[in-house]
Write a protein that holds these residues in place. Structure first.
Motif, PDB file in Angstrom:
ATOM      1  N   UNK A   1       0.824  -1.210   0.000  1.00 45.84           N
ATOM      2  CA  UNK A   1       0.000   0.000   0.000  1.00 45.84           C
ATOM      3  C   UNK A   1       0.857   1.258   0.000  1.00 45.84           C
ATOM      4  N   UNK A   2       2.067   1.151   0.528  1.00 46.16           N
ATOM      5  CA  UNK A   2       2.915   2.327   0.727  1.00 46.16           C
ATOM      6  C   UNK A   2       3.879   2.574  -0.440  1.00 46.16           C
TER       7      UNK A   2
ATOM      8  N   UNK B   1      11.533  11.016   5.356  1.00 48.05           N
ATOM      9  CA  UNK B   1      10.701   9.863   5.681  1.00 48.05           C
ATOM     10  C   UNK B   1       9.411   9.870   4.869  1.00 48.05           C
ATOM     11  N   UNK B   2       9.077   8.702   4.346  1.00 48.42           N
ATOM     12  CA  UNK B   2       7.825   8.545   3.621  1.00 48.42           C
ATOM     13  C   UNK B   2       6.652   8.794   4.574  1.00 48.42           C
TER      14      UNK B   2
ATOM     15  N   UNK C   1       0.240  10.801  -0.524  1.00 45.56           N
ATOM     16  CA  UNK C   1       1.623  10.391  -0.304  1.00 45.56           C
ATOM     17  C   UNK C   1       2.533  11.617  -0.263  1.00 45.56           C
ATOM     18  N   UNK C   2       3.521  11.573   0.628  1.00 43.61           N
ATOM     19  CA  UNK C   2       4.480  12.661   0.718  1.00 43.61           C
ATOM     20  C   UNK C   2       5.721  12.238   1.480  1.00 43.61           C
ATOM     21  N   UNK C   3       6.563  13.211   1.801  1.00 42.09           N
ATOM     22  CA  UNK C   3       7.780  12.983   2.584  1.00 42.09           C
ATOM     23  C   UNK C   3       7.923  14.105   3.613  1.00 42.09           C
ATOM     24  N   UNK C   4       8.515  13.754   4.759  1.00 45.15           N
ATOM     25  CA  UNK C   4       8.754  14.744   5.812  1.00 45.15           C
ATOM     26  C   UNK C   4      10.213  14.710   6.233  1.00 45.15           C
TER      27      UNK C   4
ATOM     28  N   UNK D   1       5.604   0.581   8.537  1.00 52.50           N
ATOM     29  CA  UNK D   1       4.490   1.507   8.348  1.00 52.50           C
ATOM     30  C   UNK D   1       3.164   0.761   8.291  1.00 52.50           C
ATOM     31  N   UNK D   2       3.154  -0.392   7.621  1.00 51.74           N
ATOM     32  CA  UNK D   2       1.930  -1.199   7.561  1.00 51.74           C
ATOM     33  C   UNK D   2       1.555  -1.726   8.937  1.00 51.74           C
ATOM     34  N   UNK D   3       2.545  -2.152   9.715  1.00 51.66           N
ATOM     35  CA  UNK D   3       2.282  -2.649  11.066  1.00 51.66           C
ATOM     36  C   UNK D   3       1.715  -1.531  11.937  1.00 51.66           C
TER      37      UNK D   3
END
Length: 596
Positions: free
Chosen positions: A401-402, A448-449, A464-467, A498-500
């Motif tokens: 998904x990510x 970071x995603x 979706x983005x990044x930080x 991220x999924x967890x």
């Protein structure tokens, strides 16, 4: 404004109060030997007595003639007696507790009333959720004044929320007995652009004769600020520079100086008073957001008053900023904010004006707290079951998904750089090297995603983005406290973690979590709207402390990172934000692509 927050309305007891003051009827309670912090005249008056009847103050001065055989006389032995403290802008939900447990936490710190803006729960559960919060607060002595959420969503068209507030809904709430005004009007683009929607909401408030609270986060203090104030907005808590606060006060707007768990603006905005010869009547101290561990370890408004004194504001002025100034802002100073005849007997006792430790608290003349603990109990409250089922993602979340497809081997992307302990952010352009045709996090660049999932209506949409700025080296964080739509926000170094993190919160009904290498390190479950828990402050603080250790373990050392993280989707704050619909340029208010 008719006040329904005192034990008795003044018109009902004015005859009794006059009789008590005159000595023909004895007072119920007389406080003697006090040093009065007189916020009306900015002075300390020695050896003052206060006579109380019917929950209100009958006399201030020599009350010896007000004492009868059944009068309770309380000798405070030279301690300082001040009006009860008022928080002019607070989101109770950010304490992660219901209103009742929040009240239990703040009253012993001198807080007798709050002007709450429950736009967090409203964005998730609508006005029915707001009613739940009001019911929870009503069982407590705390005076919980409602400012109706004005921006649900915060900026229409840029995110998906669980509910909607328009002019009709706002007008409906103006008839509620708890409502004293409108919550922070974050849609300042709508106000400046004269949109029918934004002005319809503020117009309904003005028509009802109630107060509009503001949120003007732009550094511009000329025509835009003038236009915002001209629309009827009375106060603003978004000043981060001294010049912002000073400009607002000079234009007759109440500048609210914020010092919360994560937003430490007081150091700078205090200079608007300490570095200038100006009247402080338009300055107010507020918390905005306060976590349970802050309430337990530092306090509430008492802590903020101490911080103001540390920044060079004298103690009496600081106390004015949480009493009479706040009451005047909301046009309720005929009942609140000072120790004077006719006012509600909401008072705090301070050991001195240096440590400013609260030793006793009275609300409507009744002692409700002493030496840091509540002395008055109240009935429990249970949130309805529907309020605890708010996770509606609409699709299974897996590591796939990510995935973000890359258009080439080297891609320059827009990234949101957060600022520790501040609400602002910067737009940065960073170059990422694709791996297996996808864009991934790059901890070496602190990039970071980030993904925001819609969680209210099963739309399946996600942005979706990044930080930058969190410093995480390995792991992921997730939260359903994601202002103001409170969708599911996930940040991490790898897709598996991220999924967890995302699925951990889906399973527990919302909250905040940190994971690393396939292991959940810490979770704060928030099953009530994905925002709150019914546990006590002590229990919540323990959970948050464990989560703080988890943040450190994955590499994040900033103060209250989840508070900072929670603002990543807030599309009314400059410069760049991410919602479930995509990246938003919050200086031009338009969507922008991830790739530069």
């Amino acid at each position: 404004m008719i006040n329904t927050f005192c034990k008795k309305p003044l018109w009902e007891v004015s005859q009794t109060l006059a009789a008590v003051a005159g000595g023909s009827v004895p007072a119920e309670t007389v406080i003697t030997n006090a040093r009065l912090v007189n916020v009306c005249t900015h002075e300390i008056q020695e050896d003052i007595s206060v006579a109380i009847a019917c929950g209100r103050i009958a006399l201030v001065g020599d009350a010896s003639h007000c004492v009868g055989p059944d009068t309770m006389v309380i000798d405070v032995k030279g301690q300082y007696l001040a009006p009860g403290f008022l928080d002019g802008h607070i989101h109770v939900e950010s304490s992660m507790m219901g209103a009742g447990e929040y009240a239990r936490s703040v009253i012993p710190h001198g807080t007798v009333g709050i002007y709450m803006d429950p736009h967090e729960i409203c964005n998730v559960l609508g006005l029915e959720g707001v009613k739940c919060l009001l019911e929870d607060a009503a069982r407590t002595p705390l005076k919980a004044m409602l400012t109706t959420p004005s921006c649900v969503p915060a900026v229409p068209g840029f995110e998906d929320t669980g509910s909607f507030i328009g002019p009709d809904e706002a007008a409906e709430t103006m008839n509620w007995k708890e409502c004293v005004g409108l919550g922070e009007m974050m849609n300042f683009p709508g106000i400046l652009g004269s949109s029918d929607h934004a002005h319809g909401i503020t117009g309904a408030t003005l028509k009802a004769g109630k107060i509009i609270t503001g949120h003007y986060s732009l550094p511009e203090t000329g025509k835009g600020l003038n236009a915002y104030i001209a629309s009827g907005v009375r106060c603003c808590h978004e000043s981060t520079r001294a010049e912002d606060a000073l400009a607002k006060m000079r234009l007759g707007m109440y500048a609210m100086f914020r010092e919360g768990s994560a937003w430490h603006d007081l150091k700078e905005v205090a200079k608007s008073i300490t570095k200038h010869q100006v009247d402080s009547r338009f300055a107010i101290l507020i918390s905005d957001d306060t976590h349970p561990h802050t309430l337990l370890s530092q306090g509430h408004l008492d802590h903020i008053v101490r911080r103001a004194v540390e920044e060079g504001i004298d103690a009496i002025t600081a106390i004015q900023m949480v009493t009479i100034n706040c009451a005047q802002c909301f046009q309720m100073d005929h009942d609140f904010g000072s120790i004077a005849p006719g006012k509600c007997a909401d008072m705090v006792l301070l050991d001195n004006l240096e440590s400013l430790k609260i030793t006793k608290v009275w609300i409507d003349g009744e002692k409700v707290a002493e030496n840091g603990s509540m002395t008055k109990e109240f009935a429990p409250y249970t949130y309805p079951e529907w309020a605890t089922h708010s996770m509606h993602i609409g699709k299974a979340i897996t590591k796939e998904t990510f995935e973000i497809p890359a258009a080439s081997d080297q891609v320059t992307v827009r990234a949101i750089e957060v600022i520790p302990a501040k609400v602002g952010s910067y737009e940065r352009h960073v170059t990422l090297t694709a791996r297996n045709g996808h864009l991934e996090s790059d901890p070496s660049q602190d990039v970071l995603k980030t993904v925001v999932f819609e969680r209210h209506h099963e739309t399946g949409t996600c942005g979706f983005g990044f930080v930058k700025g969190f410093g995480i080296t390995c792991g992921a964080m997730a939260s359903t406290v994601a202002h103001d739509a409170h969708n599911l926000l996930v940040i991490g170094t790898n897709d598996e973690d991220m999924a967890l993190a995302a699925n951990t919160l889906i399973q527990c009904g919302g909250g905040m979590t940190a994971v690393q290498n396939g292991k959940v390190l810490g979770t704060v479950p928030l099953p009530i709207a994905g925002l709150m828990n019914d546990k006590s402050a002590e229990e919540m603080s323990s959970l948050v402390e464990n989560l703080e250790e988890s943040w450190k373990q994955i590499g994040c050392s900033m103060p209250s990172p989840f508070m900072t993280m929670a603002l990543i989707p807030l599309a009314c704050l400059p410069e760049l934000r991410l919602t479930n619909r995509g990246l938003v340029d919050c200086t031009t208010f338009q969507f922008v692509p991830l790739e530069v």
